[in-house]
Design a protein around this motif. Structure first.
Motif, PDB file in Angstrom:
ATOM      1  N   ALA A  49       0.824  -1.211   0.000  1.00 57.37           N
ATOM      2  CA  ALA A  49       0.000   0.000   0.000  1.00 57.37           C
ATOM      3  C   ALA A  49       0.859   1.263   0.000  1.00 57.37           C
ATOM      4  O   ALA A  49       0.466   2.281  -0.590  1.00 57.37           O
ATOM      5  CB  ALA A  49      -0.929   0.001   1.197  1.00 57.37           C
ATOM      6  N   GLU A  50       2.005   1.229   0.625  1.00 59.25           N
ATOM      7  CA  GLU A  50       2.862   2.417   0.670  1.00 59.25           C
ATOM      8  C   GLU A  50       3.378   2.750  -0.739  1.00 59.25           C
ATOM      9  O   GLU A  50       3.350   3.905  -1.164  1.00 59.25           O
ATOM     10  CB  GLU A  50       4.034   2.195   1.617  1.00 59.25           C
ATOM     11  N   LEU A  51       3.855   1.732  -1.439  1.00 60.04           N
ATOM     12  CA  LEU A  51       4.339   1.974  -2.797  1.00 60.04           C
ATOM     13  C   LEU A  51       3.205   2.384  -3.724  1.00 60.04           C
ATOM     14  O   LEU A  51       3.381   3.229  -4.613  1.00 60.04           O
ATOM     15  CB  LEU A  51       5.065   0.741  -3.345  1.00 60.04           C
ATOM     16  N   ALA A  52       2.031   1.804  -3.523  1.00 54.00           N
ATOM     17  CA  ALA A  52       0.863   2.185  -4.320  1.00 54.00           C
ATOM     18  C   ALA A  52       0.510   3.649  -4.074  1.00 54.00           C
ATOM     19  O   ALA A  52       0.188   4.383  -5.010  1.00 54.00           O
ATOM     20  CB  ALA A  52      -0.320   1.280  -3.989  1.00 54.00           C
ATOM     21  N   ALA A  53       0.590   4.088  -2.817  1.00 57.46           N
ATOM     22  CA  ALA A  53       0.306   5.494  -2.490  1.00 57.46           C
ATOM     23  C   ALA A  53       1.294   6.411  -3.192  1.00 57.46           C
ATOM     24  O   ALA A  53       0.905   7.436  -3.765  1.00 57.46           O
ATOM     25  CB  ALA A  53       0.367   5.702  -0.976  1.00 57.46           C
ATOM     26  N   ALA A  54       2.563   6.047  -3.174  1.00 58.14           N
ATOM     27  CA  ALA A  54       3.590   6.872  -3.824  1.00 58.14           C
ATOM     28  C   ALA A  54       3.369   6.909  -5.332  1.00 58.14           C
ATOM     29  O   ALA A  54       3.451   7.983  -5.958  1.00 58.14           O
ATOM     30  CB  ALA A  54       4.980   6.330  -3.496  1.00 58.14           C
ATOM     31  N   ALA A  55       3.070   5.766  -5.924  1.00 54.72           N
ATOM     32  CA  ALA A  55       2.850   5.709  -7.374  1.00 54.72           C
ATOM     33  C   ALA A  55       1.661   6.576  -7.763  1.00 54.72           C
ATOM     34  O   ALA A  55       1.715   7.313  -8.754  1.00 54.72           O
ATOM     35  CB  ALA A  55       2.641   4.261  -7.816  1.00 54.72           C
ATOM     36  N   ILE A  61       2.799  13.605 -12.294  1.00 53.04           N
ATOM     37  CA  ILE A  61       3.588  14.712 -11.739  1.00 53.04           C
ATOM     38  C   ILE A  61       4.145  15.630 -12.832  1.00 53.04           C
ATOM     39  O   ILE A  61       4.164  16.852 -12.663  1.00 53.04           O
ATOM     40  CB  ILE A  61       4.705  14.172 -10.815  1.00 53.04           C
ATOM     41  N   HIS A  62       4.549  15.056 -13.943  1.00 46.79           N
ATOM     42  CA  HIS A  62       5.117  15.905 -15.003  1.00 46.79           C
ATOM     43  C   HIS A  62       4.047  16.815 -15.612  1.00 46.79           C
ATOM     44  O   HIS A  62       4.324  17.980 -15.941  1.00 46.79           O
ATOM     45  CB  HIS A  62       5.773  15.049 -16.088  1.00 46.79           C
ATOM     46  N   THR A  63       2.848  16.298 -15.734  1.00 47.47           N
ATOM     47  CA  THR A  63       1.764  17.119 -16.278  1.00 47.47           C
ATOM     48  C   THR A  63       1.532  18.345 -15.406  1.00 47.47           C
ATOM     49  O   THR A  63       1.391  19.461 -15.909  1.00 47.47           O
ATOM     50  CB  THR A  63       0.472  16.296 -16.379  1.00 47.47           C
ATOM     51  N   TYR A  64       1.504  18.147 -14.083  1.00 50.40           N
ATOM     52  CA  TYR A  64       1.256  19.279 -13.195  1.00 50.40           C
ATOM     53  C   TYR A  64       2.483  20.169 -13.039  1.00 50.40           C
ATOM     54  O   TYR A  64       2.352  21.363 -12.751  1.00 50.40           O
ATOM     55  CB  TYR A  64       0.731  18.798 -11.844  1.00 50.40           C
ATOM     56  N   ALA A  65       3.661  19.619 -13.253  1.00 49.55           N
ATOM     57  CA  ALA A  65       4.880  20.441 -13.175  1.00 49.55           C
ATOM     58  C   ALA A  65       4.994  21.363 -14.375  1.00 49.55           C
ATOM     59  O   ALA A  65       5.534  22.465 -14.271  1.00 49.55           O
ATOM     60  CB  ALA A  65       6.105  19.542 -13.072  1.00 49.55           C
ATOM     61  N   THR A  66       4.487  20.913 -15.518  1.00 48.52           N
ATOM     62  CA  THR A  66       4.652  21.691 -16.755  1.00 48.52           C
ATOM     63  C   THR A  66       3.329  22.203 -17.319  1.00 48.52           C
ATOM     64  O   THR A  66       3.344  23.017 -18.241  1.00 48.52           O
ATOM     65  CB  THR A  66       5.324  20.825 -17.835  1.00 48.52           C
ATOM     66  N   MET A  67       2.224  21.682 -16.815  1.00 48.39           N
ATOM     67  CA  MET A  67       0.892  21.944 -17.362  1.00 48.39           C
ATOM     68  C   MET A  67       0.844  21.575 -18.844  1.00 48.39           C
ATOM     69  O   MET A  67       0.158  22.222 -19.644  1.00 48.39           O
ATOM     70  CB  MET A  67       0.471  23.403 -17.126  1.00 48.39           C
ATOM     71  N   MET A  79      10.578  11.877 -14.291  1.00 46.91           N
ATOM     72  CA  MET A  79      10.552  12.869 -13.215  1.00 46.91           C
ATOM     73  C   MET A  79      10.318  12.203 -11.861  1.00 46.91           C
ATOM     74  O   MET A  79      10.949  12.566 -10.862  1.00 46.91           O
ATOM     75  CB  MET A  79       9.467  13.912 -13.492  1.00 46.91           C
ATOM     76  N   ALA A  80       9.413  11.219 -11.840  1.00 44.03           N
ATOM     77  CA  ALA A  80       9.144  10.495 -10.587  1.00 44.03           C
ATOM     78  C   ALA A  80      10.396   9.764 -10.111  1.00 44.03           C
ATOM     79  O   ALA A  80      10.722   9.783  -8.915  1.00 44.03           O
ATOM     80  CB  ALA A  80       7.992   9.515 -10.786  1.00 44.03           C
ATOM     81  N   ARG A  81      11.107   9.138 -11.037  1.00 43.11           N
ATOM     82  CA  ARG A  81      12.347   8.434 -10.672  1.00 43.11           C
ATOM     83  C   ARG A  81      13.352   9.413 -10.072  1.00 43.11           C
ATOM     84  O   ARG A  81      13.951   9.144  -9.032  1.00 43.11           O
ATOM     85  CB  ARG A  81      12.948   7.717 -11.875  1.00 43.11           C
ATOM     86  N   ASP A  82      13.515  10.578 -10.707  1.00 43.74           N
ATOM     87  CA  ASP A  82      14.454  11.571 -10.193  1.00 43.74           C
ATOM     88  C   ASP A  82      14.039  12.046  -8.792  1.00 43.74           C
ATOM     89  O   ASP A  82      14.884  12.189  -7.906  1.00 43.74           O
ATOM     90  CB  ASP A  82      14.536  12.770 -11.141  1.00 43.74           C
ATOM     91  N   LEU A  83      12.747  12.296  -8.614  1.00 40.22           N
ATOM     92  CA  LEU A  83      12.273  12.737  -7.295  1.00 40.22           C
ATOM     93  C   LEU A  83      12.523  11.667  -6.235  1.00 40.22           C
ATOM     94  O   LEU A  83      13.021  11.955  -5.150  1.00 40.22           O
ATOM     95  CB  LEU A  83      10.779  13.070  -7.347  1.00 40.22           C
ATOM     96  N   LEU A  84      12.180  10.415  -6.573  1.00 38.41           N
ATOM     97  CA  LEU A  84      12.362   9.327  -5.603  1.00 38.41           C
ATOM     98  C   LEU A  84      13.846   9.127  -5.292  1.00 38.41           C
ATOM     99  O   LEU A  84      14.216   8.908  -4.129  1.00 38.41           O
ATOM    100  CB  LEU A  84      11.741   8.030  -6.123  1.00 38.41           C
ATOM    101  N   ASN A  85      14.693   9.203  -6.317  1.00 33.98           N
ATOM    102  CA  ASN A  85      16.137   9.076  -6.073  1.00 33.98           C
ATOM    103  C   ASN A  85      16.656  10.197  -5.188  1.00 33.98           C
ATOM    104  O   ASN A  85      17.487   9.958  -4.304  1.00 33.98           O
ATOM    105  CB  ASN A  85      16.915   9.055  -7.395  1.00 33.98           C
ATOM    106  N   SER A  86      16.153  11.404  -5.399  1.00 32.09           N
ATOM    107  CA  SER A  86      16.620  12.536  -4.604  1.00 32.09           C
ATOM    108  C   SER A  86      16.218  12.417  -3.135  1.00 32.09           C
ATOM    109  O   SER A  86      16.869  12.976  -2.265  1.00 32.09           O
ATOM    110  CB  SER A  86      16.111  13.853  -5.185  1.00 32.09           C
ATOM    111  N   MET A  87      15.166  11.666  -2.860  1.00 33.01           N
ATOM    112  CA  MET A  87      14.718  11.460  -1.474  1.00 33.01           C
ATOM    113  C   MET A  87      15.615  10.493  -0.732  1.00 33.01           C
ATOM    114  O   MET A  87      15.624  10.459   0.494  1.00 33.01           O
ATOM    115  CB  MET A  87      13.276  10.949  -1.456  1.00 33.01           C
ATOM    116  N   LYS A  88      16.330   9.661  -1.458  1.00 38.17           N
ATOM    117  CA  LYS A  88      17.282   8.705  -0.898  1.00 38.17           C
ATOM    118  C   LYS A  88      16.644   7.748   0.119  1.00 38.17           C
ATOM    119  O   LYS A  88      17.286   7.331   1.068  1.00 38.17           O
ATOM    120  CB  LYS A  88      18.481   9.412  -0.285  1.00 38.17           C
ATOM    121  N   CYS A  89      15.375   7.448  -0.067  1.00 39.70           N
ATOM    122  CA  CYS A  89      14.742   6.490   0.833  1.00 39.70           C
ATOM    123  C   CYS A  89      13.982   5.406   0.064  1.00 39.70           C
ATOM    124  O   CYS A  89      13.328   4.557   0.669  1.00 39.70           O
ATOM    125  CB  CYS A  89      13.835   7.196   1.832  1.00 39.70           C
ATOM    126  N   PHE A  90      14.070   5.451  -1.263  1.00 37.11           N
ATOM    127  CA  PHE A  90      13.482   4.404  -2.089  1.00 37.11           C
ATOM    128  C   PHE A  90      14.623   3.775  -2.882  1.00 37.11           C
ATOM    129  O   PHE A  90      15.388   4.484  -3.540  1.00 37.11           O
ATOM    130  CB  PHE A  90      12.450   4.970  -3.072  1.00 37.11           C
TER     131      PHE A  90
END
Ligand SMILES: [Fe+2]
Length: 93
Positions: A49-55, A61-67, A79-90
Motif C-alpha cells: 500500500a505504501e508503494l501504491a500510495a507513492a505511485a 507529476i510531469h503534467t502538473y509540473a509543466t501543465m 521525473m518520478a524516478r528523479d524525485l524518488l532518487n533525490s529522497m534517498k529512501c526508495f
C-alpha cells in the motif's frame, strides 16, 4: 518524516507552483485521490500500500509540473524516478 510524507512534500512543492487556483485544486484532488484509490486497490489485492500510495501521488507529476500533458507517461516516469532518487529512501529495483 516517513517516505509517503516525503513524496507528498515533493508533490505539494510542484502543485504550489501552479498559478491558477482552479488548476492547483484540480491537481491536489487528482493526485491525492488517485493515491487513495491506489492504496485501496493495493490493500484489496494484498500488495504494498505504501508503494501504491507513492505511485498514485506521482503518476501525473510531469503534467502538473509543466501543465503540458504531452508524453506525460514517459516524462512523468523519469521525473518520478528523479524525485524518488533525490529522497534517498526508495531503492531502485
Ligand atoms: Fe491521472
Amino acid at each position: 518524516m516517513n517516505r509517503i510524507e516525503k513524496v507528498r512534500e515533493a508533490v505539494d512543492a510542484v502543485l504550489l507552483n501552479i498559478a491558477d487556483a482552479g488548476e492547483r485544486r484540480c491537481g491536489y484532488m487528482h493526485l491525492y485521490g488517485v493515491s487513495q484509490a491506489c492504496v485501496l486497490i493495493a490493500l484489496k489485492r494484498n500488495e504494498n500500500a505504501e508503494l501504491a500510495a507513492a505511485a498514485g501521488m506521482l503518476h501525473d507529476i510531469h503534467t502538473y509540473a509543466t501543465m503540458d500533458p504531452r508524453d506525460h507517461a514517459h516524462k512523468g516516469s523519469a521525473m518520478a524516478r528523479d524525485l524518488l532518487n533525490s529522497m534517498k529512501c526508495f531503492e531502485a529495483g
